[in-house]
Design an enzyme around this catalytic site. Structure first.
Site, PDB file in Angstrom:
ATOM      1  CD  GLN B 238      -2.867  -1.133   2.420  1.00  0.00           C
ATOM      2  OE1 GLN B 238      -3.079  -2.180   2.997  1.00  0.00           O
ATOM      3  NE2 GLN B 238      -3.407   0.008   2.830  1.00  0.00           N
ATOM      4  NE  ARG B 385     -13.245   0.525   4.834  1.00  0.00           N
ATOM      5  CZ  ARG B 385     -13.755  -0.328   3.926  1.00  0.00           C
ATOM      6  NH1 ARG B 385     -13.885  -1.595   4.204  1.00  0.00           N
ATOM      7  NH2 ARG B 385     -14.122   0.112   2.746  1.00  0.00           N
ATOM      8  CB  CYS B 386      -7.588   1.246  12.678  1.00  0.00           C
ATOM      9  SG  CYS B 386      -5.844   1.621  12.455  1.00  0.00           S
ATOM     10  CD  GLU B 758      -8.833   4.085   7.195  1.00  0.00           C
ATOM     11  OE1 GLU B 758      -7.911   3.276   7.027  1.00  0.00           O
ATOM     12  OE2 GLU B 758      -8.643   5.223   7.651  1.00  0.00           O
TER      13      GLU B 758
END
Lengths: 163, 804
Positions: B238, B385-386, B758
């Site tokens: 990523q 997704r934090c 997110e």
């Protein structure tokens, strides 16, 4: 471990290759036939990313040996479109935003392709149950359900026109 | 503004398929035909396969490794251990958290499934045979699994490599298993608020360890070319540019001779931010053998050894007046980081953005403290997704709001509305020093409460509670969250020293189409579509002919990658500003061509018109050609621009989520009756794509809250680390989602756009817990630990005396 000759019809073309008996169908397709649309998402047969159509049934190709397919008819995602013409399920996934990363998509499409032959006019609940062998991490399924219903309607319409 | 809208203008606007258009995705054509290009699709001449020998136990000394039998396996080419990496100083590697992690276990293993040796073979079947044949002799050591026990005096020391080091990357270490303690806020002010407060509540809230589990696992194809002396690696990353810099530093190969390519990625979800030992070993193996080496992990390896999420033990406290006005917040966290701290964070924030935990509320005094601890588990923490621990922050404040409401016997919507930051308070400086950019929480809350008939739901719930024979318990969950996304301003945020800017480069071709590249990398979020939409509107070129690429470090401008929902806030801004540089030059060219001053021109969708005479104009297409054909004097030929954007602030999207559950008193099974999600991410680029992000995020939230967990037994064995047990919902389990939105733009963002991807995960998880706990609230239950699966909820039914 000696190799065995496997002769299969994949997407309408005859393919003949020597493989080890332990070769999984998914690896045969991806590595020996360069059909890399089908994917691998697990090793416990849950995710369905490897789903292909084998002799008229949805099969998780990670749970099938290539040698078992001798003489079989196989359809993979690469064989769904007829030339430039997308199959209704492909069109449905595109129109309804039924994919994001695209990793589950080939398996979802192949399952939906067969499911709509099993059940040409499904309810939303039947679609959800019908694709429950296929996991998706991106879409939350809602648009996939819409995509399959889109494809169902499109296929029905096509049939009507043909009739 | 009031002029009648010309249908021709509408038509030209629609033809662009730009900002705000739910245009269909450019990515789909290849994916629906099996023509994506993911890492395991890559085949290179002479390519070998690597597989990993992993630790069967959680904590043990390695007495010996015997490769001899493995080397006899047909097809096996090499077996590498820590001994082979030592001369290159690669048996340990630096992490994003400033710690080090073992690449291949040297003297001992620190967690089960840790990498111990690698086998390289002619195909993956032979490599797997080779792994079976490697014999490793272990001497088991006591395991440390409970982070509280880890800090007790005399606890087993995990990290012998850090012996004597009392200072870590984030300050003092006061115990061999202590990683860091990080604080934010004003402790004295918070303590004072609590001392004088008429009402205080306290609750221990655990956020369990879970895993992002992208459908495509991690993998790479490393290819060192001994003739050219350059390294090319295709990788599930990523942040490929960051990987290039790190690989260059570690290998000594100049960055210009290292090419890292993230091709199509089958989902990332934060799992693919960091560098894993598998990548390092494949690169080393390729350098040693002079051939491409492919490594693709299995699902069990992915769940067991790559970045987990959460594992925060949080003690929350609220101080308030009897009518529910909050006076103070205190939070103490014990963070389980596993054996090595590889938690992906900006370097100055070992607990990420946890200090957003004052939430959507105007809290005068607040303080938080996070203590990180080593245990015999895989590294990770930040992923799934934090947004850098915002999941945990939102969970603690929203749970505590419910606890306080219950304590005061106040309605949970009312107590929130009472404490919201009012819209006129923005930009609002939080007690932890964040400057929230914009928000309108009251309007959004009212919209949701009206949409679901909240009062009617409460009346129904009251009726059900009054009926002792009602076979179900009804719960209503409500969360109003504020996200913080778009890391971030370089004065605060950096990844291993690189400021967290991002970038875009746009080149207009002579015939008016364009290629654009960014420093981010999509993993399914639709960048190739949405980025083109931004440019389409800025430049009046149809998005259809704007080709967007990311992921190739040899062609894309340097960026920090995609995670923390930072693409729209940071790269999105860079895109708009790069386009505006082109737009400014285009105006100069148009003025030259039309023989008028620049100020005599009006921009209208796709062209510059001469003011007062719209028959005289130049389209962007005309201008593009002119820039190559007859550049005006004093201007360079061509039409292109680059912009690197260092954001002035984060963006702060928000949302109001409401969930209704019905719990079967006989089985403990929880059915989600309704889930209503309102998200406000400012200006919306593509509503169709936003909705897809929301559906996916809510589904993850359902998975985390209702079923996912990573339990360890007393020996440190990870249980349920395959899809046999690790809960991923199918279409059958996944609820139907209702979505809604308001639009409160970010004032500092060039497009007014905020990140959003997110938000649904961050916000939905406490909503599910809120709903499940609410079903038991009348029985005095204040909190229940996730996951809320049937077994655990049934235990609560039994404990509360309401099981049938």
């Amino acid at each position: 471990m000696g190799k065995q000759i496997v002769s299969v019809n994949i997407n309408g073309k005859k393919v003949e290759k020597a493989v080890e008996p332990r070769t999984l169908l998914i690896h045969f397709l991806r590595e020996d036939c360069q059909l890399t649309g089908a994917h691998i998402g697990c090793e416990t047969s849950h995710c369905g990313a490897c789903t292909v159509d084998l002799d008229g049934a949805s099969v998780k190709s990670c749970t099938h040996l290539a040698v078992q397919c001798d003489g079989s008819e196989l359809l993979t995602v690469e064989g769904l479109a007829k030339g430039p013409l997308l199959h209704a399920v492909q069109e449905g996934f595109y129109r309804e935003h039924g994919l994001q990363c695209g990793f589950c998509t080939p398996g979802m499409l192949m399952r939906s392709y067969r499911f709509l032959q099993e059940n040409p006019n499904p309810t939303e609940e039947e679609v959800r149950a019908g694709i429950s062998g296929n996991l998706c991490r991106c879409t939350g399924y809602q648009n996939i359900v819409k995509a399959v219903l889109y494809a169902a309607a499109k296929l029905q319409q096509t049939e009507k026109v043909a009739a | 503004m009031n002029a009648p809208i010309d249908p021709k203008l509408l038509e030209r606007t629609a033809a662009l398929q730009g900002m705000g258009d739910s245009r269909l995705r450019k990515e789909d054509a290849r994916f629906i035909q099996g023509k994506g290009n993911y890492v395991d699709d890559i085949k290179m001449p002479g390519m070998l396969f690597m597989d990993i020998v992993r630790a069967p136990v959680a904590h043990a000394r390695i007495k010996s490794i015997d490769k001899s039998e493995a080397l006899k396996v047909p097809g096996v080419v090499a077996v590498l251990t820590a001994e082979d990496l030592k001369p290159l100083k690669l048996h340990w590697m630096p992490t994003l958290a400033g710690d080090v992690a073992a690449v291949l276990a040297d003297e001992k293993v620190h967690f089960q499934m840790q990498e111990v040796a690698v086998v390289i073979a002619e195909d993956r079947y032979a490599a797997a045979d080779g792994v079976e044949a490697v014999i490793v002799d272990y001497e088991e050591l006591p395991v440390v699994l409970d982070p509280f026990a880890a800090l007790e005096p005399g606890a087993t020391v995990l990290r012998e490599d850090l012996a004597g080091k009392t200072e870590g990357a984030h300050g003092k270490r006061d115990h061999p298993n202590h990683i860091f303690t990080w604080e934010s806020g004003d402790k004295a002010a918070a303590d004072a608020a609590f001392e004088n407060a008429p009402v205080t509540v306290k609750e221990r809230i655990f956020y369990p360890r879970v895993h992002p589990c992208p459908l495509e696992t991690c993998g790479c194809v490393a290819s060192f070319d001994p003739v050219r002396g350059d390294l090319t690696t295709y990788i599930t990353s990523q942040a490929p540019h960051v990987v290039r810099t790190v690989v260059s530093l570690l290998s000594g190969i100049p960055e210009s001779k290292v090419r890292i390519v993230s091709p199509d990625i089958g989902g990332g979800f934060g799992n693919k931010v960091g560098i894993y030992p598998g990548y390092v070993c494949a690169i080393v193996a390729s350098i040693v053998l002079g051939k491409p080496v492919k490594w693709i992990e299995d699902r069990i390896e992915n769940i067991s050894s790559t970045a987990f999420a959460r594992d925060y033990h949080m003690d929350g406290e609220l101080a308030a007046t009897p009518d529910g006005k909050i006076l103070g917040l205190r939070v103490n966290v014990l963070a389980d980081h596993g054996a090595f701290d590889a938690c992906a964070d900006p370097t100055k924030f070992p607990a990420g953005m946890f200090h957003i935990c004052s939430g959507s509320y105007d809290i005068p005094a607040a303080w938080c403290s996070v203590k990180g601890v080593y245990t015999n588990k895989a590294p990770g923490g930040v992923s799934y997704r934090c947004s850098f621990r915002v999941t945990e922050a939102v969970y603690i404040i929203e749970r505590m709001m419910d606890v306080l409401a219950q304590h005061l016997n106040m309605d949970k919507a009312e107590i929130r509305a009472k404490n919201f930051i009012r819209k006129e308070q923005f930009p609002y400086t939080s007690p932890f020093g964040f400057e929230y950019d914009s928000g309108d929480y009251h309007t959004a809350l009212d919209k949701v409460l009206n949409a679901v008939d909240y009062k009617g739901l409460r009346a129904e719930q009251a009726a059900k509670r009054a009926d002792p024979d009602c076979p179900t318990l009804m719960g209503i969950g409500l969360v109003v969250f504020t996200e913080v996304v778009g890391a971030g301003p370089s004065k605060m945020c950096d990844i291993l020293g690189v400021g967290m800017f991002d970038s875009c480069e746009i080149r207009i071709h002579p015939t008016g189409s364009a290629i654009a590249r960014m420093g981010t990398i999509t993993q399914g979020q639709g960048h190739q579509t949405t980025y083109a939409q931004i440019i389409a509107t800025e430049l009046g070129i149809p998005s259809e002919v704007i080709q967007v690429e990311e992921g190739d470090t040899s062609t894309a401008p340097y960026g920090l990658g995609t995670y923390g929902s930072r693409s729209t806030p940071v790269a999105g801004a860079a895109i708009a500003l790069a386009a505006r540089k082109i737009h400014a030059k285009a105006r100069k060219i148009a003025a030259h061509l039309l023989e008028v001053g620049e100020n005599d021109l009006d921009w209208e969708i796709d062209r510059f018109n001469v003011k007062g005479d719209e028959t005289r104009f130049k389209t962007m297409k005309d201008i593009a050609w002119a820039s190559y054909n007859q550049p005006p004097p004093g201007l360079e030929p061509g039409l292109e621009a680059v912009h690197y954007y260092d954001p002035p602030n984060f963006t702060f999207p928000f949302g109001v989520y409401l969930c209704v559950v019905d719990i079967d008193r006989g089985t403990g099974d929880t059915k989600v009756r309704r889930f209503y999600a309102l998200d406000d991410c400012g200006t919306r680029i593509n509503p169709m794509i936003i909705e897809g992000q929301i559906h996916g995020g809510l589904t993850e939230g359902y998975a985390v809250a209702m079923g996912q967990q990573m339990p360890f037994d007393a020996q440190g064995n990870l249980l349920g680390n395959t899809l046999m047990d690790y809960f991923l919902p199918t279409a059958v389990e996944t609820p139907k989602w209702e979505t809604d939105h308001t639009v409160t733009p970010s004032p500092h963002h060039p497009l007014g756009a905020k990140g959003v991807a997110e938000s649904p995960h961050v916000g939905s998880i406490p909503t599910f817990t809120s709903a499940v706990v609410d079903a038991f609230a009348h029985l005095g239950v204040k909190h229940m630990v996730m996951p809320h699966n049937a077994y655990r909820v049934w235990q609560q039914l039994k404990e509360s005396g309401v099981a049938l």
